[in-house]
Design an enzyme around this catalytic site. Structure first.
Site: not given
Lengths: 275, 204
Positions: A57-59, A90
């Site tokens: 759940g991220t970009t 991240k």
């Protein structure tokens, strides 16, 4: 002399053996029953319930261009719909010439990329030369294949520079390793690809590439609920990596881009009824 | 994020002030993790002195609002008078219970002014009315808004102060919920007028 024992390739339990040559300062987990906390979602054992398992759940995105490689990531961590943090890092700085991006299980990414850093340093000391990006990514792939089906969750990109140039690899927990020019990983990747594919060219200048990375992440954070926070941008070039932006708030970007288009910015250009 | 009430996301909050009431809602319309529009209407003006805020499944928000519009229009035509807010609050409860075994997936908040006195009522999806509180919340971000409300709320706030307090509570609450946000609207109803303000919030 290349220190490479074929038996260490692929099987998780072999990592528990004491290697006589190496001073192993990192303790190794015993596979395969692993209980872990994902970046998004409750604690699960061996994969968990598919309906609530929000891996990645991220970009995060990365692309190769004439000036090197550009990495751009968001900074949101959510547990279900609850936002636990908007300030997560991240991009993991493995060493001065290698970067890794994080998607999926935070602990998994942090631990195994640190393990990779340990391995790279050991190699450098023993062999007098730095480990290539191809070899570093392959080493990580080997580890992940060994832990396959045990519930690790990682969708990371390894980007770095070596004697042959700058290279970008995508590695995931299924043991996939892909070399490529453009990657986007995470739940917001579909939105980021839309922007990236439209404006990507190999001969972008550094400024244009940074703009593109920021814009792609912004669009993903706007549409995807699991992405948000700030944009962090890194540039990899022949002398290592540089942190271009440490954290640009995507909220500011929204109103900035809206203003550039001459829009009021409240998201209601159609002037929907209010009451 | 499974569950029919979490499918579209959204948050609402209602507060009582001194001879005024305020209602606030976010503007997101999404489908699970994807945001579709950022201008969805969730607060409806039923009558000059009654506001109805709805959160939950967007399809039922629209359907339930249409049902309430019909009820109040028929009431006006049959009785030739305006409906009292307390009467409307009761009407909502029975309309919800009518669908006890196939409910509307909404959690409504009714706010109104009856003879200058503020009325605030909230319900579960099958019509249990609760009308004794000074502020109430609904939706996926509800619990986070509760925290902010408890911190900022004081009894007998003026309309301007109430607008500020409810706006801040909504924004703080929605900032912690990934399924709510993308804009906010604050409605303040007094005897004289209804003011509507659009809030600049996170768009992420």
């Amino acid at each position: 002399m290349i220190d490479f024992d074929p038996s260490t390739f692929g099987l998780a339990h072999t990592y528990q053996k004491e290697d006589k040559d190496e001073i192993n300062t990192l303790a190794l987990p015993s596979a395969p029953q692993v209980i872990y906390k994902t970046l998004n979602g409750p604690t699960q054992i061996n994969g968990g319930n598919k309906l609530t398992n929000f891996k990645h759940g991220t970009t995060t995105l990365g692309f190769v261009f004439k000036e090197g490689i550009l990495l751009a990531v968001d900074s949101r961590a959510s547990m279900g719909s609850f936002l636990s943090s908007e300030q997560v890092r991240k991009v993991i700085e493995i060493n001065e010439y290698l970067l890794g991006t994080m998607a999926g299980g935070a602990a998994d990414c942090q631990y195994w990329l640190a393990y990779l850093a340990n391995h790279c340093r050991t190699y450098e000391l023993k062999n007098g030369s730095k480990l290539s990006v191809a070899a570093a990514s392959k080493f990580l792939q080997g580890i992940l294949i060994g832990y396959r089906n045990s519930g690790l969750s990682m969708g990371c990109m390894i980007a770095g520079t070596d004697t042959t140039g700058q290279h970008l690899y995508y590695i995931d927990n299924d043991g996939m390793r892909l070399k490529g020019d453009i990657f986007s990983v995470g739940s917001g990747s579909t939105y980021a690809y839309g922007v990236l594919d439209n404006h990507y060219r190999y001969d972008l200048s550094l400024n244009e590439a940074v703009e593109l990375g920021i814009r792609a992440i912004y669009h993903a954070t706007h549409r995807d609920t699991a992405s948000g926070g700030v944009v962090r941008v890194y540039h990899i070039h022949k002398d290592g990596w540089t942190k271009v932006h440490d954290g640009i708030d995507v909220v500011d970007l929204h109103y900035q881009f809206a203003k550039q288009k001459g829009l009021v910015g409240d998201g209601d250009e159609a002037k929907q009824r209010l009451f | 994020m499974s569950g029919i009430f979490e499918y579209n996301g959204g948050s609402i909050v209602g507060m009582k002030g001194k001879n005024c009431i305020a209602m606030a809602c976010d503007r997101r319309f999404g489908q699970q993790m994807s945001t579709i529009t950022t201008n969805y209407q969730k607060v409806f003006k039923i009558q000059d002195n009654i506001l109805l805020a709805l959160s939950g499944l967007n399809s039922d928000i629209h359907t339930f609002y249409a049902l309430m519009e019909k009820e109040i229009n028929l009431y006006n035509l049959k009785e030739n008078r305006k409906m009292k807010p307390t009467t409307f609050a009761n009407l909502v409860a029975s309309a919800l219970y009518e669908r006890r075994f196939g409910p509307f997936f909404v959690t409504p908040i009714v706010a109104g002014l009856e003879n200058g006195k503020p009325i605030l009522a909230t319900y579960d999806s099958i019509g249990c009315k609760s009308d004794l509180d000074d502020f109430q919340v609904g939706g996926t971000g509800g619990n986070y808004i509760y925290g902010a409300c408890e911190a900022f709320f004081k009894p007998d706030l003026s309309p301007e102060e109430l607008e500020e307090v409810i706006g801040q509570s909504l924004v703080s609450g929605c900032d912690r919920d990934s399924l709510s946000g993308w804009g906010g609207v604050v409605y303040v109803l007094t005897e004289q007028k209804l003011t509507v303000k659009i809030l600049k919030t996170k768009q992420t």
